[in-house]
Motif scaffolding. Structure first.
Motif, PDB file in Angstrom:
ATOM      1  N   GLN A  42      45.821  67.505  46.546  1.00 53.01           N
ATOM      2  CA  GLN A  42      47.089  66.889  46.156  1.00 53.01           C
ATOM      3  C   GLN A  42      47.384  65.667  47.033  1.00 53.01           C
ATOM      4  O   GLN A  42      47.762  64.598  46.535  1.00 53.01           O
ATOM      5  CB  GLN A  42      48.236  67.886  46.323  1.00 53.01           C
ATOM      6  CG  GLN A  42      48.374  68.915  45.242  1.00 53.01           C
ATOM      7  CD  GLN A  42      49.572  69.807  45.538  1.00 53.01           C
ATOM      8  OE1 GLN A  42      49.541  70.640  46.446  1.00 53.01           O
ATOM      9  NE2 GLN A  42      50.631  69.634  44.790  1.00 53.01           N
ATOM     10  N   THR A  46      47.380  61.885  45.642  1.00 53.26           N
ATOM     11  CA  THR A  46      48.675  61.202  45.695  1.00 53.26           C
ATOM     12  C   THR A  46      48.532  59.857  46.413  1.00 53.26           C
ATOM     13  O   THR A  46      49.176  58.868  46.043  1.00 53.26           O
ATOM     14  CB  THR A  46      49.716  62.074  46.410  1.00 53.26           C
ATOM     15  OG1 THR A  46      49.913  63.274  45.664  1.00 53.26           O
ATOM     16  CG2 THR A  46      51.043  61.351  46.538  1.00 53.26           C
ATOM     17  N   ARG A  49      45.504  57.692  44.091  1.00 55.41           N
ATOM     18  CA  ARG A  49      45.916  57.576  42.685  1.00 55.41           C
ATOM     19  C   ARG A  49      44.824  56.917  41.818  1.00 55.41           C
ATOM     20  O   ARG A  49      45.036  55.854  41.223  1.00 55.41           O
ATOM     21  CB  ARG A  49      47.225  56.794  42.578  1.00 55.41           C
ATOM     22  CG  ARG A  49      48.340  57.388  43.404  1.00 55.41           C
ATOM     23  CD  ARG A  49      49.666  56.704  43.209  1.00 55.41           C
ATOM     24  NE  ARG A  49      50.261  57.094  41.939  1.00 55.41           N
ATOM     25  CZ  ARG A  49      50.996  58.200  41.774  1.00 55.41           C
ATOM     26  NH1 ARG A  49      51.197  59.029  42.789  1.00 55.41           N
ATOM     27  NH2 ARG A  49      51.526  58.476  40.609  1.00 55.41           N
ATOM     28  N   TRP A  73      47.409  70.052  38.075  1.00 51.91           N
ATOM     29  CA  TRP A  73      48.349  69.239  38.847  1.00 51.91           C
ATOM     30  C   TRP A  73      48.212  67.761  38.478  1.00 51.91           C
ATOM     31  O   TRP A  73      49.214  67.059  38.314  1.00 51.91           O
ATOM     32  CB  TRP A  73      48.113  69.442  40.342  1.00 51.91           C
ATOM     33  CG  TRP A  73      49.010  68.608  41.195  1.00 51.91           C
ATOM     34  CD1 TRP A  73      50.285  68.910  41.592  1.00 51.91           C
ATOM     35  CD2 TRP A  73      48.719  67.316  41.731  1.00 51.91           C
ATOM     36  NE1 TRP A  73      50.806  67.896  42.345  1.00 51.91           N
ATOM     37  CE2 TRP A  73      49.861  66.902  42.451  1.00 51.91           C
ATOM     38  CE3 TRP A  73      47.605  66.482  41.691  1.00 51.91           C
ATOM     39  CZ2 TRP A  73      49.919  65.679  43.120  1.00 51.91           C
ATOM     40  CZ3 TRP A  73      47.661  65.259  42.351  1.00 51.91           C
ATOM     41  CH2 TRP A  73      48.809  64.871  43.055  1.00 51.91           C
ATOM     42  N   THR A  76      49.888  66.968  35.259  1.00 53.53           N
ATOM     43  CA  THR A  76      51.352  67.032  35.333  1.00 53.53           C
ATOM     44  C   THR A  76      51.950  65.906  36.169  1.00 53.53           C
ATOM     45  O   THR A  76      53.027  65.388  35.843  1.00 53.53           O
ATOM     46  CB  THR A  76      51.789  68.383  35.936  1.00 53.53           C
ATOM     47  OG1 THR A  76      51.245  69.441  35.141  1.00 53.53           O
ATOM     48  CG2 THR A  76      53.300  68.510  35.962  1.00 53.53           C
ATOM     49  N   HIS A  77      51.257  65.500  37.240  1.00 53.21           N
ATOM     50  CA  HIS A  77      51.850  64.585  38.213  1.00 53.21           C
ATOM     51  C   HIS A  77      51.228  63.191  38.247  1.00 53.21           C
ATOM     52  O   HIS A  77      51.872  62.252  38.726  1.00 53.21           O
ATOM     53  CB  HIS A  77      51.773  65.200  39.612  1.00 53.21           C
ATOM     54  CG  HIS A  77      52.611  66.423  39.771  1.00 53.21           C
ATOM     55  ND1 HIS A  77      52.141  67.689  39.463  1.00 53.21           N
ATOM     56  CD2 HIS A  77      53.891  66.585  40.169  1.00 53.21           C
ATOM     57  CE1 HIS A  77      53.093  68.575  39.694  1.00 53.21           C
ATOM     58  NE2 HIS A  77      54.167  67.932  40.120  1.00 53.21           N
ATOM     59  N   LEU A  78      49.996  63.048  37.802  1.00 51.55           N
ATOM     60  CA  LEU A  78      49.347  61.733  37.781  1.00 51.55           C
ATOM     61  C   LEU A  78      49.077  61.380  36.322  1.00 51.55           C
ATOM     62  O   LEU A  78      47.944  61.468  35.841  1.00 51.55           O
ATOM     63  CB  LEU A  78      48.050  61.743  38.598  1.00 51.55           C
ATOM     64  CG  LEU A  78      48.174  62.074  40.086  1.00 51.55           C
ATOM     65  CD1 LEU A  78      46.806  62.012  40.757  1.00 51.55           C
ATOM     66  CD2 LEU A  78      49.157  61.146  40.797  1.00 51.55           C
TER      67      LEU A  78
END
Length: 200
Positions: A42, A46, A49, A73, A76-78
């Motif tokens: 993560q 993060t 990217r 993950w 959902t987040h990137l």
């Protein structure tokens, strides 16, 4: 946790030793180690990217490091990041590479590894891949790895941009050296373990 004793040995010996070590882990050990590795991934993703990440899909029968938590993950987040997974072409030593998303249909190959269905999945140009999560059994302090012996990832990585970021995932620390490397062995740039991030 105590570091593994350093050793210098051959790929075949390391392959046998680390298959046994991994299969000896209990369910709680695996869960805890996977959680730590996921947390590190993560943080890495993060920060950098990437646009396209190529990842192996874990074989649970071999107690491989779980990539699915990281994959979900990313989805959902990137949201701009695409994930790609390999497909081994039957009867060959080659892999093809397909988009992996929540709609991708998977099936198990002869090694019980999930793969995208090549008949209905979108093929991906390797030139777009920026990061590869590389499966392994063992690795050494120079970043060289021992896989299962098929050579699929060595051939695949030879086709990639030399500047691609190659990240290994391991439950264990490195051995000192792998004895019988050859010209086809491509070192990792990084290997993430529950105890440390090794950079090469």
């Amino acid at each position: 946790m105590k570091r593994n004793q350093e050793m210098t040995t051959t790929k075949a010996n390391l392959r046998q030793q680390f298959v046994e070590k991994r299969l000896a882990l209990n369910t709680e050990d695996i869960r805890l180690k996977n959680d730590i590795i996921f947390s590190v991934m993560q943080s890495i993703f993060t920060k950098i990217r990437p646009n396209v990440i190529h990842t192996f899909l874990s074989n649970t029968t071999r107690n491989e490091v779980d990539t699915w938590k990281t994959i979900h993950w990313i989805w959902t987040h990137l949201l701009h990041t695409k994930t790609v997974a390999p497909y081994v072409v039957p009867g060959t030593q080659e892999m093809q590479h397909y988009l992996l998303d929540s709609h991708t249909q998977l099936h198990l190959n002869r090694w019980q590894i999930p793969e995208p269905d090549p008949l209905i999945s979108a093929k991906v140009d390797l030139a777009s891949v920026e990061v590869v999560l590389v499966p392994l059994l063992a690795f050494d302090k120079k970043g060289f790895r021992v896989g299962y012996g098929g050579g699929y990832y060595d051939r695949f990585l030879e086709q990639c941009d030399p500047d691609i970021l190659k990240i290994g995932l391991s439950f264990f620390d490195p051995v000192d050296e792998i004895e019988n490397l050859d010209q086809h062995d491509i070192p990792l740039n990084m290997c993430v373990t529950p105890e440390y991030i090794y950079q090469f």
